[in-house]
Design an enzyme around this catalytic site. Sequence first.
Site, mmCIF file in Angstrom:
data_model
loop_
_atom_site.group_PDB
_atom_site.id
_atom_site.type_symbol
_atom_site.label_atom_id
_atom_site.label_comp_id
_atom_site.label_asym_id
_atom_site.label_seq_id
_atom_site.Cartn_x
_atom_site.Cartn_y
_atom_site.Cartn_z
ATOM 1 N N GLU A 10 7.040 -0.141 -4.227
ATOM 2 C CA GLU A 10 6.145 -0.288 -5.368
ATOM 3 C C GLU A 10 4.832 -0.196 -4.594
ATOM 4 O O GLU A 10 4.395 -1.108 -4.119
ATOM 5 C CB GLU A 10 6.505 -1.501 -6.362
ATOM 6 C CG GLU A 10 5.822 -1.325 -7.670
ATOM 7 C CD GLU A 10 4.664 -2.229 -7.666
ATOM 8 O OE1 GLU A 10 4.736 -3.387 -7.661
ATOM 9 O OE2 GLU A 10 3.603 -1.768 -7.557
ATOM 10 N N CYS B 138 -1.464 -4.142 -9.335
ATOM 11 C CA CYS B 138 -1.021 -2.993 -9.120
ATOM 12 C C CYS B 138 -1.006 -2.089 -10.498
ATOM 13 O O CYS B 138 -1.343 -0.991 -10.854
ATOM 14 C CB CYS B 138 0.477 -3.016 -8.879
ATOM 15 S SG CYS B 138 1.326 -3.834 -9.625
ATOM 16 N N GLY C 97 1.464 2.182 3.615
ATOM 17 C CA GLY C 97 2.607 1.388 4.001
ATOM 18 C C GLY C 97 4.004 1.631 3.557
ATOM 19 O O GLY C 97 5.043 1.859 4.308
ATOM 20 N N GLY C 98 4.099 1.718 2.213
ATOM 21 C CA GLY C 98 5.589 2.021 1.684
ATOM 22 C C GLY C 98 5.913 3.350 2.007
ATOM 23 O O GLY C 98 7.207 3.424 2.142
ATOM 24 N N SER D 180 0.863 -1.171 -0.091
ATOM 25 C CA SER D 180 -0.066 -0.125 -0.015
ATOM 26 C C SER D 180 0.788 1.294 0.151
ATOM 27 O O SER D 180 2.056 1.185 0.486
ATOM 28 C CB SER D 180 -1.002 -0.004 1.227
ATOM 29 O OG SER D 180 -0.090 0.139 2.414
HETATM 30 P P1 NAP Z 1 0.509 -3.256 3.256
HETATM 31 O O1 NAP Z 1 -0.671 -2.941 4.390
HETATM 32 O O2 NAP Z 1 1.000 -2.182 2.599
HETATM 33 O O3 NAP Z 1 1.459 -4.322 3.897
HETATM 34 C C1 NAP Z 1 2.424 -4.804 3.252
HETATM 35 C C2 NAP Z 1 3.689 -5.072 4.233
HETATM 36 O O4 NAP Z 1 4.297 -4.154 4.942
HETATM 37 C C3 NAP Z 1 3.017 -6.090 5.392
HETATM 38 O O5 NAP Z 1 3.955 -6.996 5.798
HETATM 39 C C4 NAP Z 1 2.824 -5.162 6.417
HETATM 40 O O6 NAP Z 1 3.155 -5.657 7.803
HETATM 41 C C5 NAP Z 1 4.053 -4.063 6.112
HETATM 42 N N1 NAP Z 1 3.756 -2.756 6.769
HETATM 43 C C6 NAP Z 1 2.656 -1.971 6.056
HETATM 44 N N2 NAP Z 1 2.660 -0.723 6.733
HETATM 45 C C7 NAP Z 1 3.757 -0.651 7.716
HETATM 46 C C8 NAP Z 1 4.324 0.302 8.434
HETATM 47 N N3 NAP Z 1 3.687 1.382 8.854
HETATM 48 N N4 NAP Z 1 5.122 -0.366 9.444
HETATM 49 C C9 NAP Z 1 5.894 -1.526 9.230
HETATM 50 N N5 NAP Z 1 5.360 -2.405 8.494
HETATM 51 C C10 NAP Z 1 4.209 -2.064 7.393
HETATM 52 O O7 NAP Z 1 -0.195 -3.944 1.931
HETATM 53 P P2 NAP Z 1 -1.013 -5.250 1.932
HETATM 54 O O8 NAP Z 1 -1.393 -5.987 3.185
HETATM 55 O O9 NAP Z 1 -0.593 -6.079 0.724
HETATM 56 O O10 NAP Z 1 -2.487 -4.787 1.376
HETATM 57 C C11 NAP Z 1 -3.152 -3.653 1.944
HETATM 58 C C12 NAP Z 1 -3.376 -2.549 0.829
HETATM 59 O O11 NAP Z 1 -2.206 -2.514 -0.120
HETATM 60 C C13 NAP Z 1 -4.391 -3.105 -0.312
HETATM 61 O O12 NAP Z 1 -5.807 -3.231 0.061
HETATM 62 C C14 NAP Z 1 -4.055 -2.298 -1.475
HETATM 63 O O13 NAP Z 1 -4.779 -1.121 -1.276
HETATM 64 C C15 NAP Z 1 -2.725 -2.348 -1.373
HETATM 65 N N6 NAP Z 1 -1.819 -2.913 -2.273
HETATM 66 C C16 NAP Z 1 -1.619 -2.534 -3.425
HETATM 67 C C17 NAP Z 1 -0.812 -3.063 -4.208
HETATM 68 C C18 NAP Z 1 -0.172 -2.332 -5.478
HETATM 69 O O14 NAP Z 1 0.766 -3.146 -6.227
HETATM 70 N N7 NAP Z 1 -0.648 -1.202 -5.738
HETATM 71 C C19 NAP Z 1 -0.263 -4.548 -3.925
HETATM 72 C C20 NAP Z 1 -0.868 -5.049 -2.754
HETATM 73 C C21 NAP Z 1 -1.580 -4.253 -1.826
HETATM 74 P P3 NAP Z 1 2.367 -6.468 8.494
HETATM 75 O O15 NAP Z 1 2.557 -7.986 7.938
HETATM 76 O O16 NAP Z 1 2.409 -6.581 9.922
HETATM 77 O O17 NAP Z 1 0.797 -6.288 7.986
#
Ligand code: NAP
Length: 489
Positions: A228, A265, A208-209, A205
Site C-alpha cells: 500500500e 495515505c 520502496g513498495g 513509499s
Molecule cells: P519507505 O521508505 O518505503 O520504507 C518502509 C520500509 O520499507 C522500511 O522498513 C524500509 O527499510 C523498507 N524499504 C524501503 N525501500 C526498500 C528497498 N528498496 N529494499 C528493502 N527495503 C526497503 O517508507 P517510510 O520510511 O515510511 O517513509 C518514506 C516515505 O514513504 C515518506 O516520505 C512518504 O513519501 C512515504 N509514505 C507513504 C505512506 C502512504 O501510506 N502513502 C506511508 C508512509 C510513508 P529501512 O527500515 O531499512 O529504511
Amino acid sequence: MEHIPQVDALMQQAALAYPIYRKVSGKQKAAFLRLIATGIENLGETLIETAHLETHLPHDRLRSERQRTLFQLEIFAQLLEEGSWVEARLDMPQPERLPIPKPDVRKMLMGIGPVVVFGASNFPFAYSTAGGDTASALAAGCPVVVKGHPAHAQTSAMVAQAISQAVQEAGLPQGVFGHIEGHSFAIGQALVCHPETKAVGFTGSLVGGKALFDLANQRPQPIPVFAEMGSINPVVLLPARLEAQAEALALQYAQSITSGVGQFCTNPGLLIGIKSEALDRFLAALGQHIAQTAPATMLHAGIYQNFEGKKTVVTAQEGVTIAAESGIAKTGIIQAQATIATVDADTFLANPTLHQEVFGPFSLLVQCANSQQLVTVVAHLEGQLTATIIANETELLEYEDVVEKLRNICGRLVFNGVPTGVEVGFAMQHGGPFPASTDARFGAVGPDAIKRFVRPVAYQNFPEQWLPDELKKENPLQIWRIVEGVFTK
Ligand code: NAP
C-alpha cells in the site's frame, strides 16, 4: 543477495511453525489474538510514551491508534470464531453420471505460509508490528515475521515482546511470530527473497513498495507483495455545491490536509475545481486557515526531508503558485509548514511531476477552465486509494462522466466528505489501482484483509475423516457454505 543469518533463522522457524499453526482451530487462534491484545493493553502508558518520544505523534492520537489496533485484533478474533470466512464450497459426487462420473470436490481458503510484514512509519501501532497486516496474516493461519520500522524501533520491540509472550501463553510454536530490526534495505530484501517467505505486506513509499514488489517477482518462485503505497486522493469540487458551501468546505479541507501533519495515505493532496468566484472564495478561506496552522513536527527527519524536497520541486515548477503557507514561525527543526499551491489545468496536464505525492500537509489546487477540462484532468489521473466528489445530488447526474472516471481509478469513492479517516469494517476498501497499491483486488483494512494471505485448496474424493471440519458433510462448525451451488448453513 546478502545472506543474513538472523533472517534465515527467523524464516526457518516460521516454516517449521506453519504446518502446526495452520491446523490450529479458529477458536484457538481467536484466543491467541485476544492474548496479543491483552499484552499490548498491559504495556499501558509506557508504550504510549515510548511511541510518542519516537514518532512525535500526540499522546491522544497514539491512544486512539492503539485502541484501533486492539479493535482490529478483536474483529479478526470474531471472524475466526464465526468461521465462514474460509468460503467453503462443496460439490457433491454423482458416481452414476454419464458419460463420466462427477467427483466429490470441496474447496476452502487456507493460510498461504510464512508472511513478511514491513511496519509503517506513520502508524506505529495500527499498521506496524501488531497492526492490520500482522493480525490478518495470523488470523489466516500464517506465521509472521515483522521488519520493524526504524522510526519506532523501541515501540516495535515492546509490541513484538507482547506478541511473543502471547505465542508462549497460547502454547504455539515459537516460530509463529518473529521480529527483526535494523535500518538496512539488505534485511528487507533478504526477507522478501527468502525461499520460505510466501507473501509480503507493506505500507510505505512508492519507491520502496515497487522495489520490493519487483524483487518478489524476480524470485525463482515469485510471491505476492501487497504494498500500500502513495496516493494523492483527488477531490473534485463541483460548482453548485461549492457555490453554496465554499467557506465551510475550506475549513473542512484545511483540517483534513493538516490532520496528523498530513502524514496519512488518504491525505487530500489534489483539489480540482472549475474557475469561478466560488472557487476563489474557497481558496481564500482555505488559505486563511492554512496561514493560521502552526507548524508541526513530522515523524522523523527522513520524512521531513522528503516533504520539504518534494514540496520544493512541485512549487518550483513553471506555472505553480504558492497560494498559502503557515504564517506561524517554526519552533523545531523537523516541523512542517502546511502549504497550498495552485496551478491551471493545462500546466497540470502537461507536467507529470505535479501528479506525485507530497507526503505531508500539502495540497495542490488545479483550476480548470470549464467542465470539459475537468473531465480531461480526471481522465489523466493515476490509481488512487480514494477519490472524493463534492457535489449536489443533481450534479452527480450532470457530471456522470466524472463520477465514472473517478470510480475507475480508486478503491473508495467519497461523496461530500473528506478522504482522511478510514473506518475499520467489513465494507471498507483500503487499496486501489497501481500506484496506490500493487494489487487493487485486495485491501489492507478490515476483515477482508485476510484474503491477501490465503489461497484456495480443493480436495477431490477425499475420505470424510481426512477433510478439515470446514468441509465435512455434516458441517460440524455450523458455518455458512455453498453446497451444490446453494448458500447454506
Ligand atoms: P519507505 O521508505 O518505503 O520504507 C518502509 C520500509 O520499507 C522500511 O522498513 C524500509 O527499510 C523498507 N524499504 C524501503 N525501500 C526498500 C528497498 N528498496 N529494499 C528493502 N527495503 C526497503 O517508507 P517510510 O520510511 O515510511 O517513509 C518514506 C516515505 O514513504 C515518506 O516520505 C512518504 O513519501 C512515504 N509514505 C507513504 C505512506 C502512504 O501510506 N502513502 C506511508 C508512509 C510513508 P529501512 O527500515 O531499512 O529504511
